[in-house]
Write a protein that holds these residues in place. Sequence first.
Motif: not given
Length: 194
Positions: A98-102, A107-109
Amino acid sequence: MRVGLTGGIGSGKSTVSGMLRELGAIVIDSDLLAREVVAPGTPGLARVVEAFGPEVLTPEGAMDRAKVGAIVFADPAQRQRLESIVWPLVREASQALAATAGPDDLVVHDIPLLVETDQQSSFDAVVVVDVPLETQVARLVGDRGWAEADARARIAAQATREERLAAATHVIDNTGSIDDLRRRVEELVVELRA
């Protein structure tokens, strides 16, 4: 936007997850991560073997998921024991992805046990894919070839339908056609991006 996606076994959550990915969401699949953190050679697998014994390994040295499943779904204490090993590792891997998302990414977990692990407050929205209990049973028996008793036992090991719905900010009813489901998922993406 961080979204938690969940649903009972046989609800169609994986189908919804795939549709969300097709619509541009970054999907972090907890089931996939749960397999990766106990792959051969990992510290996670070593801890599982330490907890449950070498008999839970295949001849090739991988975790025998059927054997482990038979142990943990028959005994809630053993299930908690396994979860206490696997879920912290999954959360750590999930957070790293998730830390790599802009900042503008959706972001779907995808977390089958989101409610059971009390993670709903960690997300901006919680999407529950919902079907009636008898639909779950019918899908597990018809699509996966499970015995009805096994299907019901697996369903009973998860949160109830009511518990999942209580955690939801968005509900996707998956009792219609695949086209109905796709339309609802497209509408959801619009709502979430708004």
